[in-house]
Design a protein around this motif. Sequence first.
Motif, PDB file in Angstrom:
ATOM      1  N   ASP A   1     -41.447 -25.255 -13.972  1.00  0.00           N
ATOM      2  CA  ASP A   1     -40.782 -26.164 -13.033  1.00  0.00           C
ATOM      3  C   ASP A   1     -40.447 -25.498 -11.705  1.00  0.00           C
ATOM      4  OD1 ASP A   1     -40.814 -28.295 -14.879  1.00  0.00           O
ATOM      5  OD2 ASP A   1     -38.955 -27.610 -15.805  1.00  0.00           O
ATOM      6  N   PHE A   2     -40.553 -24.187 -11.644  1.00  0.00           N
ATOM      7  CA  PHE A   2     -40.192 -23.459 -10.425  1.00  0.00           C
ATOM      8  C   PHE A   2     -41.418 -22.931  -9.675  1.00  0.00           C
ATOM      9  CE2 PHE A   2     -36.592 -23.370 -13.252  1.00  0.00           C
ATOM     10  CZ  PHE A   2     -35.536 -23.709 -12.407  1.00  0.00           C
ATOM     11  N   ARG A   3     -42.605 -23.323 -10.096  1.00  0.00           N
ATOM     12  CA  ARG A   3     -43.809 -22.861  -9.410  1.00  0.00           C
ATOM     13  C   ARG A   3     -43.861 -23.419  -7.995  1.00  0.00           C
ATOM     14  NH1 ARG A   3     -48.182 -23.275 -14.346  1.00  0.00           N
ATOM     15  NH2 ARG A   3     -47.263 -21.590 -15.565  1.00  0.00           N
ATOM     16  N   GLY A   4     -44.552 -22.690  -7.137  1.00  0.00           N
ATOM     17  CA  GLY A   4     -44.615 -23.060  -5.720  1.00  0.00           C
ATOM     18  C   GLY A   4     -43.906 -22.037  -4.857  1.00  0.00           C
ATOM     19  N   LYS A   5     -42.995 -21.292  -5.490  1.00  0.00           N
ATOM     20  CA  LYS A   5     -42.302 -20.181  -4.842  1.00  0.00           C
ATOM     21  C   LYS A   5     -42.224 -19.030  -5.839  1.00  0.00           C
ATOM     22  CE  LYS A   5     -39.068 -22.865  -1.992  1.00  0.00           C
ATOM     23  NZ  LYS A   5     -37.622 -23.098  -1.739  1.00  0.00           N
ATOM     24  N   PRO A   6     -42.122 -17.793  -5.348  1.00  0.00           N
ATOM     25  CA  PRO A   6     -41.885 -16.679  -6.277  1.00  0.00           C
ATOM     26  C   PRO A   6     -40.563 -16.879  -7.025  1.00  0.00           C
ATOM     27  CG  PRO A   6     -42.532 -15.857  -4.120  1.00  0.00           C
ATOM     28  CD  PRO A   6     -42.263 -17.330  -3.963  1.00  0.00           C
ATOM     29  N   VAL A   7     -40.486 -16.324  -8.225  1.00  0.00           N
ATOM     30  CA  VAL A   7     -39.290 -16.427  -9.061  1.00  0.00           C
ATOM     31  C   VAL A   7     -38.848 -15.024  -9.470  1.00  0.00           C
ATOM     32  CG1 VAL A   7     -38.394 -17.180 -11.303  1.00  0.00           C
ATOM     33  CG2 VAL A   7     -39.870 -18.698  -9.977  1.00  0.00           C
ATOM     34  N   LEU A   8     -37.568 -14.728  -9.222  1.00  0.00           N
ATOM     35  CA  LEU A   8     -36.957 -13.508  -9.751  1.00  0.00           C
ATOM     36  C   LEU A   8     -36.113 -13.948 -10.943  1.00  0.00           C
ATOM     37  CD1 LEU A   8     -36.614 -10.419  -9.237  1.00  0.00           C
ATOM     38  CD2 LEU A   8     -34.464 -10.994  -8.103  1.00  0.00           C
ATOM     39  N   LEU A   9     -36.609 -13.665 -12.147  1.00  0.00           N
ATOM     40  CA  LEU A   9     -35.973 -14.098 -13.392  1.00  0.00           C
ATOM     41  C   LEU A   9     -35.161 -12.956 -13.977  1.00  0.00           C
ATOM     42  CD1 LEU A   9     -35.695 -16.031 -15.881  1.00  0.00           C
ATOM     43  CD2 LEU A   9     -37.820 -14.981 -16.731  1.00  0.00           C
ATOM     44  N   ASN A  10     -33.869 -13.190 -14.168  1.00  0.00           N
ATOM     45  CA  ASN A  10     -32.985 -12.181 -14.744  1.00  0.00           C
ATOM     46  C   ASN A  10     -32.462 -12.678 -16.081  1.00  0.00           C
ATOM     47  OD1 ASN A  10     -29.843 -11.238 -14.958  1.00  0.00           O
ATOM     48  ND2 ASN A  10     -31.113  -9.616 -14.100  1.00  0.00           N
ATOM     49  N   LEU A  11     -32.693 -11.894 -17.147  1.00  0.00           N
ATOM     50  CA  LEU A  11     -32.181 -12.202 -18.474  1.00  0.00           C
ATOM     51  C   LEU A  11     -30.949 -11.338 -18.718  1.00  0.00           C
ATOM     52  CD1 LEU A  11     -35.571 -12.307 -20.438  1.00  0.00           C
ATOM     53  CD2 LEU A  11     -34.400 -14.161 -19.214  1.00  0.00           C
ATOM     54  N   TRP A  12     -29.847 -11.956 -19.049  1.00  0.00           N
ATOM     55  CA  TRP A  12     -28.570 -11.266 -19.128  1.00  0.00           C
ATOM     56  C   TRP A  12     -27.688 -11.954 -20.162  1.00  0.00           C
ATOM     57  CZ3 TRP A  12     -23.634 -13.194 -17.739  1.00  0.00           C
ATOM     58  CH2 TRP A  12     -23.647 -14.545 -17.329  1.00  0.00           C
ATOM     59  N   ALA A  13     -26.493 -11.404 -20.399  1.00  0.00           N
ATOM     60  CA  ALA A  13     -25.514 -12.032 -21.290  1.00  0.00           C
ATOM     61  C   ALA A  13     -24.112 -11.591 -20.899  1.00  0.00           C
ATOM     62  CB  ALA A  13     -25.793 -11.669 -22.745  1.00  0.00           C
ATOM     63  N   THR A  14     -23.139 -12.418 -21.210  1.00  0.00           N
ATOM     64  CA  THR A  14     -21.752 -12.111 -20.847  1.00  0.00           C
ATOM     65  C   THR A  14     -21.196 -10.935 -21.637  1.00  0.00           C
ATOM     66  OG1 THR A  14     -20.882 -13.711 -22.456  1.00  0.00           O
ATOM     67  CG2 THR A  14     -21.251 -14.509 -20.213  1.00  0.00           C
ATOM     68  N   TRP A  15     -21.826 -10.590 -22.786  1.00  0.00           N
ATOM     69  CA  TRP A  15     -21.344  -9.476 -23.609  1.00  0.00           C
ATOM     70  C   TRP A  15     -21.992  -8.145 -23.235  1.00  0.00           C
ATOM     71  CZ3 TRP A  15     -25.790  -7.780 -25.622  1.00  0.00           C
ATOM     72  CH2 TRP A  15     -26.792  -8.714 -25.951  1.00  0.00           C
ATOM     73  N   CYS A  16     -22.889  -8.167 -22.263  1.00  0.00           N
ATOM     74  CA  CYS A  16     -23.677  -6.982 -21.910  1.00  0.00           C
ATOM     75  C   CYS A  16     -23.125  -6.335 -20.639  1.00  0.00           C
ATOM     76  CB  CYS A  16     -25.129  -7.411 -21.712  1.00  0.00           C
ATOM     77  SG  CYS A  16     -26.200  -6.145 -21.024  1.00  0.00           S
ATOM     78  N   ALA A  17     -22.507  -5.147 -20.799  1.00  0.00           N
ATOM     79  CA  ALA A  17     -21.868  -4.479 -19.661  1.00  0.00           C
ATOM     80  C   ALA A  17     -22.823  -4.165 -18.515  1.00  0.00           C
ATOM     81  CB  ALA A  17     -21.166  -3.199 -20.142  1.00  0.00           C
ATOM     82  N   PRO A  18     -24.036  -3.638 -18.760  1.00  0.00           N
ATOM     83  CA  PRO A  18     -24.954  -3.397 -17.632  1.00  0.00           C
ATOM     84  C   PRO A  18     -25.333  -4.678 -16.893  1.00  0.00           C
ATOM     85  CG  PRO A  18     -25.670  -2.191 -19.579  1.00  0.00           C
ATOM     86  CD  PRO A  18     -24.580  -3.107 -20.023  1.00  0.00           C
ATOM     87  N   CYS A  19     -25.441  -5.780 -17.645  1.00  0.00           N
ATOM     88  CA  CYS A  19     -25.746  -7.074 -17.025  1.00  0.00           C
ATOM     89  C   CYS A  19     -24.642  -7.477 -16.052  1.00  0.00           C
ATOM     90  CB  CYS A  19     -25.879  -8.156 -18.086  1.00  0.00           C
ATOM     91  SG  CYS A  19     -27.081  -7.840 -19.383  1.00  0.00           S
ATOM     92  N   ILE A  20     -23.410  -7.348 -16.524  1.00  0.00           N
ATOM     93  CA  ILE A  20     -22.257  -7.732 -15.703  1.00  0.00           C
ATOM     94  C   ILE A  20     -22.189  -6.869 -14.454  1.00  0.00           C
ATOM     95  CG2 ILE A  20     -19.737  -7.785 -15.657  1.00  0.00           C
ATOM     96  CD1 ILE A  20     -19.884  -8.525 -18.672  1.00  0.00           C
ATOM     97  N   LYS A  21     -22.495  -5.581 -14.607  1.00  0.00           N
ATOM     98  CA  LYS A  21     -22.435  -4.671 -13.462  1.00  0.00           C
ATOM     99  C   LYS A  21     -23.415  -5.063 -12.366  1.00  0.00           C
ATOM    100  CE  LYS A  21     -22.806   0.165 -12.110  1.00  0.00           C
ATOM    101  NZ  LYS A  21     -23.019   1.564 -12.549  1.00  0.00           N
TER     102      LYS A  21
END
Length: 201
Positions: free
Chosen positions: A87-107
Amino acid sequence: MSSRSGTVFLLAAALAASACDKQTPAGEQANVAGASNASPDEVSPDGAVGSKSAASVAGKIDRTHQGEAAPSVTFFDAAGKKTSLADFRGKPVLLNLWATWCAPCIKEMPSLNAAAAIAGDKVHVLAVSQDMQREKVAPFFAEQRLTRLVPYGDPELGLSLAYKANLPMTIMLDANGRELWRVSGARDWADAESTALIAAS
């Protein structure tokens, strides 16, 4: 129990057993894939186990999957409707997979928010939570003032399974949904090098 629900159940058990705690240093990663008994510091960016430590690869650009098509799995938008990377094609996508319990993600999340502001409407910056409780995401975004990001959720962990992700993981896709590069581990997404990488995509 279907094989899909069984996989999600087993993945949830692996998450509970190996989830990173709030004290984990930013260089470490949470092993979301749960596909082996390896500890997070034994997983390299190409998914191989035991070849390099997480500290040596965290935040590094990995182009070994360049050209691969984005997975067709669905996840939820802020309104609770199903969407997919197609659904997001047509432009580049920067996809970030993260979670609220993951300290490096939060940082790294504030720098991802800043990267979205810098990219403007030239790149879709998608932060897709891998929390199994979607209702945690919007309050977290509000509390952290992540105003340039939309709280997408993937409670069935479809993207984590497809990418064999160790959180956080960030994947750059071109406008046609083909992978350009990925990063396992936290990174400053608003620094000069990252800004140039995103702009060149």
